[in-house]
Design a protein around this motif. Structure first.
Motif, PDB file in Angstrom:
ATOM      1  N   CYS A  23       0.824  -1.207   0.000  1.00 44.84           N
ATOM      2  CA  CYS A  23       0.000   0.000   0.000  1.00 44.84           C
ATOM      3  C   CYS A  23       0.859   1.258   0.000  1.00 44.84           C
ATOM      4  O   CYS A  23       0.604   2.201  -0.753  1.00 44.84           O
ATOM      5  CB  CYS A  23      -0.930   0.016   1.216  1.00 44.84           C
ATOM      6  N   MET A  36      -0.042   3.279  -3.264  1.00 44.48           N
ATOM      7  CA  MET A  36      -1.092   4.277  -3.093  1.00 44.48           C
ATOM      8  C   MET A  36      -0.530   5.683  -3.265  1.00 44.48           C
ATOM      9  O   MET A  36       0.599   5.959  -2.873  1.00 44.48           O
ATOM     10  CB  MET A  36      -1.744   4.138  -1.716  1.00 44.48           C
ATOM     11  N   ASN A  37      -1.323   6.562  -3.830  1.00 41.04           N
ATOM     12  CA  ASN A  37      -0.967   7.969  -4.019  1.00 41.04           C
ATOM     13  C   ASN A  37       0.343   8.132  -4.776  1.00 41.04           C
ATOM     14  O   ASN A  37       1.107   9.063  -4.537  1.00 41.04           O
ATOM     15  CB  ASN A  37      -0.886   8.706  -2.676  1.00 41.04           C
ATOM     16  N   VAL A  66       1.188   8.051   2.363  1.00 42.47           N
ATOM     17  CA  VAL A  66      -0.148   7.649   2.781  1.00 42.47           C
ATOM     18  C   VAL A  66      -0.281   7.854   4.284  1.00 42.47           C
ATOM     19  O   VAL A  66       0.700   7.807   5.016  1.00 42.47           O
ATOM     20  CB  VAL A  66      -0.464   6.182   2.422  1.00 42.47           C
ATOM     21  N   THR A  67      -1.488   8.083   4.729  1.00 41.01           N
ATOM     22  CA  THR A  67      -1.757   8.282   6.156  1.00 41.01           C
ATOM     23  C   THR A  67      -2.180   6.955   6.792  1.00 41.01           C
ATOM     24  O   THR A  67      -2.524   5.995   6.089  1.00 41.01           O
ATOM     25  CB  THR A  67      -2.887   9.306   6.367  1.00 41.01           C
ATOM     26  N   GLN A  89      -4.925   6.461   8.384  1.00 42.75           N
ATOM     27  CA  GLN A  89      -6.336   6.254   8.066  1.00 42.75           C
ATOM     28  C   GLN A  89      -6.500   5.656   6.674  1.00 42.75           C
ATOM     29  O   GLN A  89      -7.313   4.753   6.469  1.00 42.75           O
ATOM     30  CB  GLN A  89      -7.121   7.561   8.183  1.00 42.75           C
ATOM     31  N   GLU A  90      -5.723   6.141   5.706  1.00 44.29           N
ATOM     32  CA  GLU A  90      -5.792   5.583   4.352  1.00 44.29           C
ATOM     33  C   GLU A  90      -5.376   4.110   4.354  1.00 44.29           C
ATOM     34  O   GLU A  90      -5.984   3.285   3.665  1.00 44.29           O
ATOM     35  CB  GLU A  90      -4.902   6.379   3.400  1.00 44.29           C
ATOM     36  N   ASP A 130      -8.224   2.105   5.963  1.00 45.00           N
ATOM     37  CA  ASP A 130      -9.350   2.010   5.033  1.00 45.00           C
ATOM     38  C   ASP A 130      -9.072   0.977   3.937  1.00 45.00           C
ATOM     39  O   ASP A 130      -9.951   0.194   3.572  1.00 45.00           O
ATOM     40  CB  ASP A 130      -9.642   3.374   4.406  1.00 45.00           C
ATOM     41  N   LYS A 131      -7.834   0.966   3.425  1.00 41.57           N
ATOM     42  CA  LYS A 131      -7.464   0.011   2.369  1.00 41.57           C
ATOM     43  C   LYS A 131      -7.484  -1.418   2.908  1.00 41.57           C
ATOM     44  O   LYS A 131      -7.931  -2.341   2.224  1.00 41.57           O
ATOM     45  CB  LYS A 131      -6.083   0.364   1.812  1.00 41.57           C
ATOM     46  N   GLN A 167     -11.126  -2.388   3.209  1.00 42.74           N
ATOM     47  CA  GLN A 167     -11.692  -2.588   1.873  1.00 42.74           C
ATOM     48  C   GLN A 167     -11.224  -3.912   1.266  1.00 42.74           C
ATOM     49  O   GLN A 167     -12.006  -4.648   0.668  1.00 42.74           O
ATOM     50  CB  GLN A 167     -11.292  -1.430   0.959  1.00 42.74           C
ATOM     51  N   ASN A 183       0.172  15.891   6.103  1.00 42.77           N
ATOM     52  CA  ASN A 183      -0.769  16.475   5.146  1.00 42.77           C
ATOM     53  C   ASN A 183      -1.393  17.735   5.759  1.00 42.77           C
ATOM     54  O   ASN A 183      -1.022  18.143   6.862  1.00 42.77           O
ATOM     55  CB  ASN A 183      -1.821  15.451   4.707  1.00 42.77           C
ATOM     56  N   ASP A 227      -1.809  14.892   9.593  1.00 46.67           N
ATOM     57  CA  ASP A 227      -1.562  13.448   9.654  1.00 46.67           C
ATOM     58  C   ASP A 227      -0.208  13.125   9.031  1.00 46.67           C
ATOM     59  O   ASP A 227       0.143  13.679   7.977  1.00 46.67           O
ATOM     60  CB  ASP A 227      -2.644  12.678   8.893  1.00 46.67           C
TER      61      ASP A 227
END
Length: 134
Positions: A28, A32-33, A38-39, A41-42, A45-46, A49, A81, A85
């Motif tokens: 991830c 990601m991004n 990435v945070t 929380q991200e 969430d991943k 999911q 960010n 975070d």
């Protein structure tokens, strides 16, 4: 907790589960991004999911996993960010291998030369001779 939390199965520490979660988090962080960070929380969430965990992991649980990656220098926190975070990225391999041989340092013009490391970083003449990731 009496059960030992998500890191235990049948009261035994579950190394394989943790290794799988760490591998997933690393994927991830890299993907990601665009690898720009990435945070927590991200990441959580991943994980939710993708349903990679047999138990629901809290944000604190994900933070514990991320901390193991930080301690092992596999990822690093580079900035925050707009919400404050932390943003995590994969660490870069830092090398000290360069084009000159040790005996080159004995030459009188050595301190006037640029040094090019194998990862493309160039150390200019008269620049302090240390090398860090940026």
């Amino acid at each position: 907790e009496l059960t030992g939390g998500p890191w235990y199965s049948d009261l035994e520490f579950d190394h394989e589960f943790i290794l799988e979660m760490r591998k997933f988090l690393m994927q991830c962080v890299r993907r990601m991004n665009g690898g720009q960070g990435v945070t927590l929380q991200e990441l959580r969430d991943k994980m939710t999911q993708a349903k990679v965990s047999r138990v629901e992991l809290s944000l604190d649980d994900v933070q514990e996993l991320v901390q193991t990656l930080l301690f092992d220098h596999i990822i690093e926190s580079v900035s925050t960010n707009v919400h404050g975070d932390n943003l995590f990225v994969a660490t870069r391999k830092v090398t000290t291998m360069c084009e000159f041989k040790w005996w080159d340092a004995l030459l009188p013009d050595f301190h006037f030369r640029n040094i090019v490391f194998e990862d493309g970083v160039t150390l200019s003449a008269h620049e302090p001779h240390h090398h860090t990731a940026s």
